[in-house]
Design an enzyme around this catalytic site. Sequence first.
Site, PDB file in Angstrom:
ATOM      1  CB  THR A  47     -10.276 -60.554 -15.472  1.00  0.00           C
ATOM      2  OG1 THR A  47     -10.465 -61.121 -14.080  1.00  0.00           O
ATOM      3  CG2 THR A  47     -10.581 -60.587 -16.131  1.00  0.00           C
ATOM      4  CG  ASP A  48      -8.994 -64.967 -11.567  1.00  0.00           C
ATOM      5  OD1 ASP A  48      -9.913 -63.626 -12.314  1.00  0.00           O
ATOM      6  OD2 ASP A  48      -9.504 -64.836 -10.155  1.00  0.00           O
ATOM      7  CD  GLU A  49     -14.648 -60.985 -12.543  1.00  0.00           C
ATOM      8  OE1 GLU A  49     -15.083 -60.787 -13.565  1.00  0.00           O
ATOM      9  OE2 GLU A  49     -14.748 -60.680 -11.948  1.00  0.00           O
TER      10      GLU A  49
ATOM     11  CB  THR B 241     -14.216 -43.694 -17.681  1.00  0.00           C
ATOM     12  OG1 THR B 241     -13.503 -44.398 -16.681  1.00  0.00           O
ATOM     13  CG2 THR B 241     -13.852 -44.056 -18.965  1.00  0.00           C
TER      14      THR B 241
ATOM     15  CE  LYS C 143      -9.766 -57.257 -19.586  1.00  0.00           C
ATOM     16  NZ  LYS C 143      -9.229 -55.883 -19.588  1.00  0.00           N
TER      17      LYS C 143
ATOM     18  CG  ASN D  84     -18.308 -62.265  -1.222  1.00  0.00           C
ATOM     19  OD1 ASN D  84     -16.264 -62.218  -1.649  1.00  0.00           O
ATOM     20  ND2 ASN D  84     -18.059 -62.388  -2.056  1.00  0.00           N
TER      21      ASN D  84
ATOM     22  CE1 TYR E 247     -13.471 -56.788 -16.946  1.00  0.00           C
ATOM     23  CE2 TYR E 247     -13.954 -58.350 -15.456  1.00  0.00           C
ATOM     24  CZ  TYR E 247     -13.196 -57.874 -15.930  1.00  0.00           C
ATOM     25  OH  TYR E 247     -11.747 -57.455 -15.979  1.00  0.00           O
ATOM     26  CB  SER E 248     -15.932 -62.474 -17.001  1.00  0.00           C
ATOM     27  OG  SER E 248     -16.960 -62.969 -17.841  1.00  0.00           O
TER      28      SER E 248
HETATM   29  P1  NAD Z   1     -10.038 -49.021 -13.505  1.00  0.00           P
HETATM   30  O1  NAD Z   1     -11.390 -49.252 -13.801  1.00  0.00           O
HETATM   31  O2  NAD Z   1      -9.623 -49.081 -11.855  1.00  0.00           O
HETATM   32  O3  NAD Z   1      -9.596 -48.834 -14.497  1.00  0.00           O
HETATM   33  C1  NAD Z   1      -9.689 -48.540 -15.607  1.00  0.00           C
HETATM   34  C2  NAD Z   1      -9.051 -47.109 -16.387  1.00  0.00           C
HETATM   35  O4  NAD Z   1      -9.006 -47.037 -17.911  1.00  0.00           O
HETATM   36  C3  NAD Z   1      -9.310 -46.322 -16.025  1.00  0.00           C
HETATM   37  O5  NAD Z   1      -8.414 -45.097 -15.834  1.00  0.00           O
HETATM   38  C4  NAD Z   1     -10.039 -45.200 -17.383  1.00  0.00           C
HETATM   39  O6  NAD Z   1     -10.100 -43.633 -17.473  1.00  0.00           O
HETATM   40  C5  NAD Z   1      -9.833 -46.012 -18.551  1.00  0.00           C
HETATM   41  N1  NAD Z   1     -10.833 -46.621 -19.048  1.00  0.00           N
HETATM   42  C6  NAD Z   1     -11.314 -46.552 -19.160  1.00  0.00           C
HETATM   43  N2  NAD Z   1     -11.965 -47.037 -20.587  1.00  0.00           N
HETATM   44  C7  NAD Z   1     -11.162 -45.931 -22.098  1.00  0.00           C
HETATM   45  C8  NAD Z   1     -11.140 -46.577 -22.986  1.00  0.00           C
HETATM   46  N3  NAD Z   1     -12.279 -46.848 -23.444  1.00  0.00           N
HETATM   47  N4  NAD Z   1     -10.453 -45.322 -23.184  1.00  0.00           N
HETATM   48  C9  NAD Z   1      -9.202 -44.854 -22.636  1.00  0.00           C
HETATM   49  N5  NAD Z   1      -8.934 -45.335 -21.137  1.00  0.00           N
HETATM   50  C10 NAD Z   1      -9.842 -45.829 -20.560  1.00  0.00           C
HETATM   51  O7  NAD Z   1      -9.716 -50.621 -13.399  1.00  0.00           O
HETATM   52  P2  NAD Z   1      -8.542 -51.686 -12.670  1.00  0.00           P
HETATM   53  O8  NAD Z   1      -9.226 -51.780 -11.565  1.00  0.00           O
HETATM   54  O9  NAD Z   1      -7.381 -50.473 -12.536  1.00  0.00           O
HETATM   55  O10 NAD Z   1      -8.264 -52.648 -13.758  1.00  0.00           O
HETATM   56  C11 NAD Z   1      -7.265 -52.217 -14.834  1.00  0.00           C
HETATM   57  C12 NAD Z   1      -7.437 -53.913 -15.712  1.00  0.00           C
HETATM   58  O11 NAD Z   1      -6.872 -54.377 -15.241  1.00  0.00           O
HETATM   59  C13 NAD Z   1      -8.522 -53.827 -16.739  1.00  0.00           C
HETATM   60  O12 NAD Z   1      -8.237 -54.238 -17.521  1.00  0.00           O
HETATM   61  C14 NAD Z   1      -8.833 -54.823 -15.891  1.00  0.00           C
HETATM   62  O13 NAD Z   1      -9.646 -56.005 -16.304  1.00  0.00           O
HETATM   63  C15 NAD Z   1      -7.344 -55.609 -15.690  1.00  0.00           C
HETATM   64  N6  NAD Z   1      -7.740 -56.868 -13.582  1.00  0.00           N
HETATM   65  C16 NAD Z   1      -8.241 -55.764 -12.909  1.00  0.00           C
HETATM   66  C17 NAD Z   1      -8.324 -56.156 -11.728  1.00  0.00           C
HETATM   67  C18 NAD Z   1      -9.127 -55.709 -10.585  1.00  0.00           C
HETATM   68  O14 NAD Z   1      -8.760 -56.395  -9.944  1.00  0.00           O
HETATM   69  N7  NAD Z   1      -9.282 -54.886 -10.437  1.00  0.00           N
HETATM   70  C19 NAD Z   1      -7.805 -58.014 -11.773  1.00  0.00           C
HETATM   71  C20 NAD Z   1      -7.342 -58.449 -13.098  1.00  0.00           C
HETATM   72  C21 NAD Z   1      -7.266 -57.416 -13.682  1.00  0.00           C
HETATM   73  O1  DAU Z   2     -11.139 -61.445 -10.178  1.00  0.00           O
HETATM   74  C1  DAU Z   2     -10.849 -60.778 -10.863  1.00  0.00           C
HETATM   75  C2  DAU Z   2     -11.949 -59.033 -11.189  1.00  0.00           C
HETATM   76  O2  DAU Z   2     -11.815 -58.946  -9.497  1.00  0.00           O
HETATM   77  C3  DAU Z   2     -11.192 -58.163 -11.857  1.00  0.00           C
HETATM   78  O3  DAU Z   2     -11.490 -58.424 -13.105  1.00  0.00           O
HETATM   79  C4  DAU Z   2     -12.727 -57.076 -11.528  1.00  0.00           C
HETATM   80  O4  DAU Z   2     -12.179 -56.330 -12.636  1.00  0.00           O
HETATM   81  C5  DAU Z   2     -12.742 -56.676 -10.372  1.00  0.00           C
HETATM   82  O5  DAU Z   2     -13.846 -55.827 -10.577  1.00  0.00           O
HETATM   83  C6  DAU Z   2     -12.574 -57.766  -9.626  1.00  0.00           C
HETATM   84  O6  DAU Z   2     -14.260 -58.617  -9.257  1.00  0.00           O
HETATM   85  P1  DAU Z   2     -15.291 -59.205  -9.076  1.00  0.00           P
HETATM   86  O7  DAU Z   2     -16.626 -59.235  -9.192  1.00  0.00           O
HETATM   87  O8  DAU Z   2     -15.183 -60.242  -8.393  1.00  0.00           O
HETATM   88  O9  DAU Z   2     -14.995 -57.494  -7.558  1.00  0.00           O
HETATM   89  P2  DAU Z   2     -15.862 -57.223  -6.893  1.00  0.00           P
HETATM   90  O10 DAU Z   2     -15.189 -56.194  -5.503  1.00  0.00           O
HETATM   91  O11 DAU Z   2     -17.105 -56.227  -7.149  1.00  0.00           O
HETATM   92  O12 DAU Z   2     -16.783 -58.280  -5.756  1.00  0.00           O
HETATM   93  C7  DAU Z   2     -16.158 -58.787  -5.270  1.00  0.00           C
HETATM   94  C8  DAU Z   2     -16.556 -60.191  -4.573  1.00  0.00           C
HETATM   95  O13 DAU Z   2     -17.929 -59.596  -3.202  1.00  0.00           O
HETATM   96  C9  DAU Z   2     -17.411 -60.408  -6.020  1.00  0.00           C
HETATM   97  O14 DAU Z   2     -18.373 -62.175  -5.257  1.00  0.00           O
HETATM   98  C10 DAU Z   2     -19.212 -60.014  -5.266  1.00  0.00           C
HETATM   99  C11 DAU Z   2     -19.417 -59.456  -3.583  1.00  0.00           C
HETATM  100  N1  DAU Z   2     -19.696 -58.202  -3.682  1.00  0.00           N
HETATM  101  C12 DAU Z   2     -19.399 -57.371  -4.353  1.00  0.00           C
HETATM  102  C13 DAU Z   2     -19.795 -56.238  -3.806  1.00  0.00           C
HETATM  103  C14 DAU Z   2     -19.345 -54.229  -5.476  1.00  0.00           C
HETATM  104  C15 DAU Z   2     -20.868 -58.172  -2.638  1.00  0.00           C
HETATM  105  O15 DAU Z   2     -20.763 -59.204  -1.270  1.00  0.00           O
HETATM  106  N2  DAU Z   2     -21.137 -56.461  -2.798  1.00  0.00           N
HETATM  107  C16 DAU Z   2     -21.124 -55.706  -2.861  1.00  0.00           C
HETATM  108  O16 DAU Z   2     -21.391 -54.346  -2.401  1.00  0.00           O
END
Ligand code: NAD
Ligand code: DAU
Length: 351
Positions: free
Chosen positions: A132-134, A39, A161, A256, A157-158
């Site tokens: 995720t913790d969300e 994606t 999940k 933040n 999203y949450s």
């Molecule tokens: P990301 O959005 O960077 O990557 C997601 C990946 O999944 C991409 O490579 C995308 O191509 C692939 N994908 C999406 N839809 C798909 C489908 N239908 N089939 C096959 N592949 C598909 O996400 P991330 O931040 O690396 O998160 C990875 C995992 O960890 C997720 O499950 C997310 O919920 C979880 N997570 C993320 C965070 C965070 O802070 N980013 C924290 C806790 C948990």
């Molecule tokens: O807690 C784990 C989660 O953390 C993961 O499950 C999600 O995949 C990951 O995207 C992340 O979610 P958040 O919503 O916490 O992350 P984000 O970076 O989008 O936002 C972090 C904080 O910053 C949140 O309080 C919203 C704020 N924010 C975010 C953006 C993109 C801003 O103030 N400005 C911004 O432009």
Amino acid sequence: MATRKILITGGAGFIGSHVVRRMVNHYPDYHIYNLDNLTYAGNLENLRDVESKPNYTFIKADIVDGEKMQSLFQEHNFDGVIHLAAESHVDRSISNPMEFIMTNIVGTVSLLNAAKANWKNLEGKLFYHVSTDEVYGSLGEEGFFTEETKYDPHSPYSASKASSDHLVRAYHDTYGLPVKISNCSNNYGANHFPEKLIPLAIHNIKNSKPIPVYGKGENVRDWLYVEDHASAIDLIFHKGKVGDTYNIGGFNEWKNIDLIQLLCKIMDKKLGRAEGTSTKLITYVKDRAGHDLRYAIDATKLNKELGWKPSLQFEEGLEKTVDWYLSNEEWLQHVTSGDYQKYYEGQYTKR
Ligand code: NAD
Ligand code: DAU
């Protein structure tokens, strides 16, 4: 001994690419299959250093495609799954929930079904779901999320999940599928798509563009370096108890606005700008709908039972992250061309 075949889904994304790299390099006797449908968030440039390794195979496929998942399990007879593929950005889930329902819920079930149908002998098999913790909702000023905290998701999203977590547990309780789940706090580090707070702010500071801070900037997130998340996943995959859940986090809470101030300071130094230059870019914008106030993970179980702890202090990790973005100009250019501009305008122009 037969090679252990491990399927990692979402391995071209942010966290997935770090998990794939770790598993390919640390376990040369495993064969790692990275399944991803590429994606906007999936990027094979994240994996250039492992793509020619003999124990690595990339498979382009959509986890929602149940027949395809069945045929891949039949063909490869995977021993274990580390499931990371997901739609991961909260703001996108607010504008378009359906994609989150499809990938995060239906996609997870289609993988569970493929494992259930093809794993006749469950000895040595494992379905590890990365979450995720969300799912726990939002905290007030005090307290932490533990593994016993009641689920209370707020964003699409949450909620998607949380639903996938429940389904993974249901397949364990109902069909005896060997599963593990981990719930992690906010990750940061290299290869993070610049829709999320830290890489978006780095990109904007570099280009002297406004840094959008939602609401008053008082929301709190608990930040963990992505490679520390990958090390926890490795440990839980190998040593965690089947059927158990583990919280992962670094006891590293930041408002933040304080995080953005620190980032501005680091970037002014790295870019040779006078201190205070980048903070002028901070722009308060309309808050996120349903914005969770505070996340904070209690990772005591993971520490006590498996001995895991994060390797980096936040300032050190943030500096490493800034260095990575400043020396990977081409990566940033590639991911911010095309659709990214449209997304950015849609999210921020009239905010
Ligand atoms: P990301 O959005 O960077 O990557 C997601 C990946 O999944 C991409 O490579 C995308 O191509 C692939 N994908 C999406 N839809 C798909 C489908 N239908 N089939 C096959 N592949 C598909 O996400 P991330 O931040 O690396 O998160 C990875 C995992 O960890 C997720 O499950 C997310 O919920 C979880 N997570 C993320 C965070 C965070 O802070 N980013 C924290 C806790 C948990
Ligand atoms: O807690 C784990 C989660 O953390 C993961 O499950 C999600 O995949 C990951 O995207 C992340 O979610 P958040 O919503 O916490 O992350 P984000 O970076 O989008 O936002 C972090 C904080 O910053 C949140 O309080 C919203 C704020 N924010 C975010 C953006 C993109 C801003 O103030 N400005 C911004 O432009």
